[in-house]
Design a protein around this motif. Structure first.
Motif, PDB file in Angstrom:
ATOM      1  N   GLU A 195       0.826  -1.205   0.000  1.00  0.00           N
ATOM      2  CA  GLU A 195       0.000   0.000   0.000  1.00  0.00           C
ATOM      3  C   GLU A 195       0.862   1.258   0.000  1.00  0.00           C
ATOM      4  O   GLU A 195       1.786   1.392   0.803  1.00  0.00           O
ATOM      5  CB  GLU A 195      -0.938   0.000   1.210  1.00  0.00           C
ATOM      6  N   VAL A 196       0.522   2.177  -0.867  1.00  0.00           N
ATOM      7  CA  VAL A 196       1.278   3.416  -1.057  1.00  0.00           C
ATOM      8  C   VAL A 196       1.010   4.406   0.074  1.00  0.00           C
ATOM      9  O   VAL A 196      -0.130   4.610   0.484  1.00  0.00           O
ATOM     10  CB  VAL A 196       0.884   4.071  -2.401  1.00  0.00           C
ATOM     11  N   ASP A 197       2.082   5.030   0.544  1.00  0.00           N
ATOM     12  CA  ASP A 197       1.991   6.242   1.353  1.00  0.00           C
ATOM     13  C   ASP A 197       2.946   7.224   0.709  1.00  0.00           C
ATOM     14  O   ASP A 197       4.127   6.906   0.503  1.00  0.00           O
ATOM     15  CB  ASP A 197       2.371   5.970   2.815  1.00  0.00           C
ATOM     16  N   ILE A 198       2.478   8.411   0.374  1.00  0.00           N
ATOM     17  CA  ILE A 198       3.275   9.316  -0.450  1.00  0.00           C
ATOM     18  C   ILE A 198       3.174  10.745   0.065  1.00  0.00           C
ATOM     19  O   ILE A 198       2.118  11.171   0.518  1.00  0.00           O
ATOM     20  CB  ILE A 198       2.828   9.228  -1.931  1.00  0.00           C
ATOM     21  N   GLU A 199       4.286  11.449   0.010  1.00  0.00           N
ATOM     22  CA  GLU A 199       4.323  12.834   0.491  1.00  0.00           C
ATOM     23  C   GLU A 199       5.440  13.569  -0.225  1.00  0.00           C
ATOM     24  O   GLU A 199       6.531  13.042  -0.419  1.00  0.00           O
ATOM     25  CB  GLU A 199       4.554  12.875   2.005  1.00  0.00           C
ATOM     26  N   THR A 200       5.152  14.805  -0.619  1.00  0.00           N
ATOM     27  CA  THR A 200       6.156  15.682  -1.213  1.00  0.00           C
ATOM     28  C   THR A 200       6.219  16.963  -0.398  1.00  0.00           C
ATOM     29  O   THR A 200       5.171  17.522  -0.013  1.00  0.00           O
ATOM     30  CB  THR A 200       5.816  16.013  -2.676  1.00  0.00           C
ATOM     31  N   HIS A 201       7.423  17.423  -0.115  1.00  0.00           N
ATOM     32  CA  HIS A 201       7.620  18.652   0.646  1.00  0.00           C
ATOM     33  C   HIS A 201       6.876  19.797  -0.038  1.00  0.00           C
ATOM     34  O   HIS A 201       6.861  19.917  -1.258  1.00  0.00           O
ATOM     35  CB  HIS A 201       9.117  18.970   0.734  1.00  0.00           C
ATOM     36  N   ALA A 202       6.240  20.653   0.776  1.00  0.00           N
ATOM     37  CA  ALA A 202       5.393  21.724   0.246  1.00  0.00           C
ATOM     38  C   ALA A 202       6.120  22.599  -0.780  1.00  0.00           C
ATOM     39  O   ALA A 202       5.518  23.047  -1.761  1.00  0.00           O
ATOM     40  CB  ALA A 202       4.857  22.583   1.390  1.00  0.00           C
ATOM     41  N   ASP A 203       7.404  22.842  -0.581  1.00  0.00           N
ATOM     42  CA  ASP A 203       8.162  23.715  -1.493  1.00  0.00           C
ATOM     43  C   ASP A 203       8.451  23.067  -2.842  1.00  0.00           C
ATOM     44  O   ASP A 203       8.910  23.744  -3.769  1.00  0.00           O
ATOM     45  CB  ASP A 203       9.488  24.125  -0.851  1.00  0.00           C
ATOM     46  N   TYR A 204       8.167  21.767  -2.967  1.00  0.00           N
ATOM     47  CA  TYR A 204       8.525  21.035  -4.191  1.00  0.00           C
ATOM     48  C   TYR A 204       7.314  20.441  -4.902  1.00  0.00           C
ATOM     49  O   TYR A 204       7.470  19.654  -5.829  1.00  0.00           O
ATOM     50  CB  TYR A 204       9.524  19.929  -3.858  1.00  0.00           C
ATOM     51  N   ARG A 205       6.123  20.831  -4.486  1.00  0.00           N
ATOM     52  CA  ARG A 205       4.924  20.311  -5.132  1.00  0.00           C
ATOM     53  C   ARG A 205       4.683  21.007  -6.473  1.00  0.00           C
ATOM     54  O   ARG A 205       5.146  22.112  -6.699  1.00  0.00           O
ATOM     55  CB  ARG A 205       3.716  20.476  -4.207  1.00  0.00           C
ATOM     56  N   GLY A 206       3.936  20.335  -7.337  1.00  0.00           N
ATOM     57  CA  GLY A 206       3.645  20.894  -8.646  1.00  0.00           C
ATOM     58  C   GLY A 206       4.733  20.693  -9.675  1.00  0.00           C
ATOM     59  O   GLY A 206       4.671  21.242 -10.776  1.00  0.00           O
ATOM     60  N   LYS A 207       5.733  19.879  -9.349  1.00  0.00           N
ATOM     61  CA  LYS A 207       6.842  19.621 -10.259  1.00  0.00           C
ATOM     62  C   LYS A 207       6.792  18.213 -10.867  1.00  0.00           C
ATOM     63  O   LYS A 207       7.697  17.823 -11.595  1.00  0.00           O
ATOM     64  CB  LYS A 207       8.177  19.810  -9.527  1.00  0.00           C
TER      65      LYS A 207
END
Length: 261
Positions: A195-207
């Motif tokens: 099962e996936v758990d995924i997170e991207t740092h707020a400053d690097y989203r949208g890339k």
């Protein structure tokens, strides 16, 4: 109540997979001995089961009108609440939703989640490759120590220890100039599923980093005959959109119950 020994976990399989729309991945994690857990049953004939992780995440299935077992469930909740411990309950069906709401009244709050099915025929193409300042790596102990989101405490909660995750789980992270900025890890795994758990740092989203990271995770699953799973809250539109983009579809809605604050 009876507690099954790990050699008898297979006795619970027929109950948990009988006419239920979806079964959480952590259930299989426990049955396959990927993580430590506990399985309560009503009798040797096993009509009702409660399967729980050490951190306090439970799944209940089977006969709903088992009043003695339901009383035991409520008592377990009270004991954990008195100690300030987590109590999160996954429901097997709408019938169980009704029983849980009646049994716990305002003590637990009902929430809705989606469980998606992955379609391996839907090929995902990376929108853009990682530029030179970025790199992708399989998660290891060193990277876990430098992570703010999926750190040692995270793996202790869900896997029992970092070492157990390294042995039986997997995940990928994207680094920017050596800093962990996006992570996709297996919150739970078993012989069949991860099962996936995924997170991207707020400053690097949208890339597009989450997509690239998740694709590495999915590829690892497929190369090892594991079916990737994606679950999220029904109001998490960003997660739903990403899941669909990656080839997950046919969402099944189910309920979880958490302690009211």
């Amino acid at each position: 109540m009876l507690i099954l020994s790990d050699t008898d976990y297979n006795k619970a399989i027929n109950v948990i997979e009988r006419n239920f729309k979806t079964v959480p991945t952590f259930v299989y994690s426990i049955i396959n001995n990927y993580i430590n857990g506990i399985i309560y049953v009503d009798s040797k004939n096993v009509e009702t089961v409660l399967i729980g992780t050490e951190s306090g995440i439970y799944f209940i299935a089977g006969e709903e009108e088992n009043h003695k077992f339901n009383d035991f469930l409520f008592d377990l909740y009270c004991k954990r609440k008195s100690k300030g411990l987590r109590f999160t309950l996954f429901s097997a069906s709408e019938n169980w939703d009704c029983v849980i709401n009646a049994l716990f009244d305002d003590n637990l709050k009902q929430g809705g989640r989606y469980s998606f099915t992955y379609d391996p025929q839907k090929q995902f193409q990376d929108e853009s490759p990682l530029v030179s300042e970025y790199s992708i790596s399989r998660i290891n102990e060193e990277l876990i120590t430098s992570s703010s989101e999926y750190n040692e405490d995270y793996y202790k909660d869900y896997w029992g220890s970092v070492s157990n995750f390294i042995e039986k789980g997997f995940g990928y992270c994207i680094l920017h100039k050596g800093k962990v900025v996006s992570e996709c890890t297996s919150i739970f795994s078993s012989h069949q599923f991860s099962e996936v758990d995924i997170e991207t740092h707020a400053d690097y989203r949208g890339k597009g980093l989450a997509s690239i990271n998740a694709k590495a995770f999915i590829n690892h699953c497929l190369e090892n005959n594991i079916m990737p799973r994606w679950d999220c809250e029904i109001l998490n539109n960003a997660s739903i959109k990403l899941a669909e983009k990656l080839g997950f579809g046919k969402p099944i809605k189910y309920s979880i119950f958490i302690k009211n604050s």
